[in-house]
Structure formats: structure tokens, C-alpha cells
Motif scaffolding. Structure first.
Motif, PDB file in Angstrom:
ATOM      1  N   SER A   1       3.850   1.518  -1.123  1.00 48.42           N
ATOM      2  CA  SER A   1       4.459   1.640  -2.454  1.00 48.42           C
ATOM      3  C   SER A   1       3.471   2.268  -3.439  1.00 48.42           C
ATOM      4  N   SER A   2       2.203   1.890  -3.334  1.00 53.22           N
ATOM      5  CA  SER A   2       1.174   2.482  -4.202  1.00 53.22           C
ATOM      6  C   SER A   2       1.020   3.964  -3.913  1.00 53.22           C
TER       7      SER A   2
ATOM      8  N   ASN B   1      -7.802   8.731  -4.546  1.00 49.77           N
ATOM      9  CA  ASN B   1      -7.142   7.420  -4.415  1.00 49.77           C
ATOM     10  C   ASN B   1      -6.122   7.414  -3.277  1.00 49.77           C
TER      11      ASN B   1
ATOM     12  N   TYR C   1       1.501   6.976  -6.570  1.00 43.42           N
ATOM     13  CA  TYR C   1       0.495   8.011  -6.818  1.00 43.42           C
ATOM     14  C   TYR C   1       1.048   9.395  -6.551  1.00 43.42           C
TER      15      TYR C   1
ATOM     16  N   ILE D   1       0.836  -1.209   0.000  1.00 37.80           N
ATOM     17  CA  ILE D   1       0.000   0.000   0.000  1.00 37.80           C
ATOM     18  C   ILE D   1       0.864   1.250   0.000  1.00 37.80           C
TER      19      ILE D   1
ATOM     20  N   LEU E   1      -6.095   4.990  -0.063  1.00 37.58           N
ATOM     21  CA  LEU E   1      -4.925   4.175   0.282  1.00 37.58           C
ATOM     22  C   LEU E   1      -4.409   4.499   1.682  1.00 37.58           C
TER      23      LEU E   1
END
Length: 426
Positions: free
Chosen positions: A229-230, A254, A234, A227, A258
């Protein structure tokens, strides 16, 4: 092992107590008996000496008044001999002359001598003539000889009884020493076994803690790490689009989602380390809440029954049991493919019993690869229960689901309220 040690120590204590009581009572009664017999023998000897004095007085003075006194002393001597036989506990005709009690076989002969002397004086005819005096002297001499043999036999008899008593006392002491030696041997084995068990428990505790750390690290890496890393990705996209003047509202949304998910994952990790609601609600209600959460997922139905559980566990034991329930539910969700999972917590006296069953796919316990795949967490459960001094029994087969019983003993304390059953319909 503990039971065997307790039995041996109890037997040793009872045996030692009985040995002490026996030797004490036997010693007292033996001493009393010997004192009475020796006293009777000494009094008989004194009575014989006095009878001889009266006999000599009669010979010198011719005083017939001394005759009744002499006869009275002879009768006392006969009574003393009867008393000695009474305390010996055997009749003269019953004993073997070669046995320690054989000396009393002399008693009838001595009593016959006394009867002859008494009869001789009762006649009182020609007592003072030479022939009569010679006959009396022979009677007194015969009695005196037998009495000396009697005294020698009496001393041997008393010495033999004392030796027998000392031998019996020695046997009791030897038996007590042997029982104590066996007790010490078993106690030594028990202490050694307890030391080995303690070492094994420490090793299993360390092993369980290390597995828990590895599991948490894996969860953080696989879940929270992905998460984060996401989020980082973003942010880079957002940075580029902001420079280009593009609309970034969807990226911000988003990112917010997250970040919320990552916050939830952090809370879950913290709760796994220190379950806050366990302290607030206790073990039974906490497990009920876990089951309710699992049922909300709609994947499997979890039923939890604790109606027959009425023990109050220590905080540390409750935490261990909570970890066990968490591991069971996680295993069921990840590996069992079960539609129904039943968990029953009960107590019998001071024993806690946890029964787990599911109708899942089960696994082959004899297959190493499949076993490792399907028994994820089961070893951790076993280690936790063994750290409480308990045991685990597992039954499973491919297509037969899993059945497990966990049990351990605790100090018995009753809770105030019985627990309820939790299932999907509550």
C-alpha cells in the motif's frame, strides 16, 4: 491399554500352552496306566482260568504233576494284584471302600483266598476226598465272586478317572476361552481408542494447518499488504511530481527501500512455508541459526543446547519440530518480555525431550482473557506435538516466566556428530 492387551495375550498364550502340554501328558500317562492295569486284570483272569483247569485235571486224572503248575499260576495272580495296587498308587488299607479306588480293598481278601488254595495244595493230603474237594470248590467260588466285584470296581475306577480328566480338560478349555474373550474385549477397546485417537489427530492436524494459513494470511495482510500500500501511495505521488517536473530521486529511493523490504517479507513467508535451510543444515543447526538471528536483535538472549540429542528424525518430524521451535521463539519475542530464553533438546533411548524456560512475565493460566493473550501459538505447539503421539507439560504464573516440556517417541537412529550449545556469546 496396549500394555494390558500384551499382558493378557501373553498370559493367554502361556496358559493355553500349559493346558495343551498338561492335557497331552496327562492323557498319555493315563492311557498308559489304564492299559497296564487292564492288561494285568486280564492276565489275572487268564491265570485263574488256567489254575481251574489244572485243578479239574488233577481231580480227573490224579496227576500230581499238575499241582506245581497250579501253584505257579496262583503266585502269578498274587504278583499281578501287587502290580495293580502299585499302578493305582494307594495301598488297600488306605482307601475308602466308597471311593473310586475302593475296589482294591478286595485285593487282600482275594490274596488270602489264593494263599489258602496254595496252602491246601502244598499239603497234598486227602486232596481228592469229597470233603477236601468241597472245601476247594468253596475257596475257588469265594475267590471268583470277589474277583467279579473287583472287575466291576475296576471299570468304575477307570471310568471315574476318565471323567475327571475330561472335566479338568474342560476347565482348561473354559479358562483359555475366558482369557481369549477378555483379550478380544481389550483389543476391541484398543482399536476403538486408536480409531478415536486417529480422528482426533486428523482434526488437530487440520486445525493446525488452518491456524497456519490464518497466521500467514495475517502476516501478508498486516506486513506485506501495508508495504505494498505504501509503494502504491509513493507511485501516485511520484506520478504527480513527474508531471510537475519536480525532483523525484528521494521518492525513487523510498520506493527501492520499500520494494527491498517487501521482497524480504516474501522470502520470509516462503521460508515459513518451506524452510530451505532446514533441508540444507538439518534441525539442530537450523535452530542454532534461528537463535543466532534472535540474539543479533539484542532484545532477548536465546540459548540452545542439543549436546545430548543423538537421534535422527524423519524429514516430516524435523519439519514439525522446526515449526515448534519457530513458534517458541516468536512467542518469546512477542509476549514473554524475557531477558533469557533457554531451550534444551535431548534424547533418552528413543524418546525426544524438549525443555523450554524463560524468565519473562508469564501469565495466569486460570484467567481466560489473559490466558488467550499470552498463549498465542501454544495451542499450535501442543497440536503439533500430539500429532507425533507426544505430550506437553506447561507451568507458568504471573511474574514467574514459562516452563514447558515436550516429549514424544521415535524410532531410534544415531547421528554422526553431537550438537553444540548456542548462546549469545558464540
Amino acid at each position: 491399554m496396549k500394555r494390558n492387551v500384551n499382558i493378557i495375550l501373553t498370559a493367554w498364550g502361556v496358559f493355553s500352552l500349559l493346558a495343551i502340554l498338561f492335557t497331552f501328558s496327562r492323557g498319555v500317562s493315563l492311557e498308559k496306566k489304564h492299559t497296564i492295569i487292564i492288561d494285568l486284570a486280564e492276565r489275572t483272569k487268564t491265570e485263574f482260568f488256567l489254575s481251574q483247569k489244572f485243578h479239574e485235571s488233577f481231580l480227573l486224572t490224579g496227576d500230581t504233576l499238575s499241582v506245581p503248575l497250579l501253584i505257579e499260576h496262583l503266585k502269578i495272580m498274587e504278583q499281578n494284584f501287587d502290580s495293580i495296587i502299585h499302578y493305582i498308587g494307594k495301598e488297600a488299607s488306605e482307601v475308602d471302600p466308597q471311593s473310586p479306588e475302593g475296589f482294591i480293598s478286595q485285593v487282600p481278601s482275594m490274596q488270602d483266598n489264593l494263599h489258602e488254595i496254595e496252602s491246601f495244595f502244598n499239603k497234598r493230603e486227602n486232596i481228592q476226598n469229597t470233603e477236601s474237594q468241597h472245601e476247594l470248590n468253596k475257596m475257588f467260588a469265594a475267590y471268583n465272586l470277589r474277583f467279579k466285584e473287583f472287575e466291576t470296581g475296576l471299570q468304575k475306577y477307570l471310568s471315574a478317572e476318565n471323567s475327571d480328566f475330561k472335566f479338568i480338560s474342560f476347565l482348561f478349555k473354559l479358562g483359555a476361552f475366558a482369557a481369549l474373550s477378555v483379550s478380544l474385549f481389550f483389543i476391541s477397546k484398543l482399536l476403538n481408542r486408536l480409531r478415536i485417537t486417529e480422528i482426533m489427530l486428523v482434526e488437530k492436524t487440520v486445525e493446525t494447518e488452518q491456524k497456519e494459513r490464518n497466521r500467514i494470511a495475517a502476516d501478508l495482510h498486516d506486513d506485506l499488504g501495508a508495504i505494498l500500500s505504501s509503494i502504491n501511495l509513493y507511485l501516485k505521488i511520484l506520478e504527480a511530481e513527474v508531471k510537475e517536473g519536480k525532483d523525484v530521486s528521494s521518492q525513487i529511493k523510498n520506493l527501492r527501500q520499500l520494494s527491498d523490504i517487501s521482497l524480504q517479507r516474501v522470502k520470509m513467508a516462503i521460508n515459513n512455508l518451506e524452510p530451505l535451510f532446514l533441508k540444507k543444515y538439518g534441525l539442530v543447526e537450523s535452530v542454532q541459526r534461528i537463535c543466532e538471528s534472535m540474539n543479533d536483535l539484542g532484545k532477548s538472549q536465546f540459548e540452545f543446547d542439543a549436546q545430548h540429542f543423538n537421534l535422527k528424525l524423519s524429514p516430516n518430524t524435523e519439519l514439525i519440530m522446526f515449526r515448534v521451535f519457530s513458534e517458541l521463539t516468536n512467542n518469546a519475542l512477542k509476549h514473554s518480555q524475557a531477558s533469557l530464553v533457554r531451550m534444551t533438546l535431548m534424547s533418552s533411548k528413543n524418546t525426544v525431550i524438549l525443555n523450554y524456560t524463560d524468565d519473562g512475565v508469564g501469565f495466569d493460566m486460570a484467567s481466560g482473557q489473559n490466558n488467550e493473550k499470552n498463549k498465542i501459538g501454544l495451542k499450535s505447539i501442543e497440536n503439533r506435538i500430539e500429532s507425533l503421539g507426544g505430550s506437553c507439560q506447561l507451568k507458568t504464573a504471573p511474574g514467574k516466566g514459562v516452563s514447558m516440556q515436550l516429549r514424544f517417541r521415535v524410532t531410534r537412529q544415531f547421528t554422526k556428530k553431537p550438537s553444540k550449545t548456542v548462546n549469545e556469546n558464540e
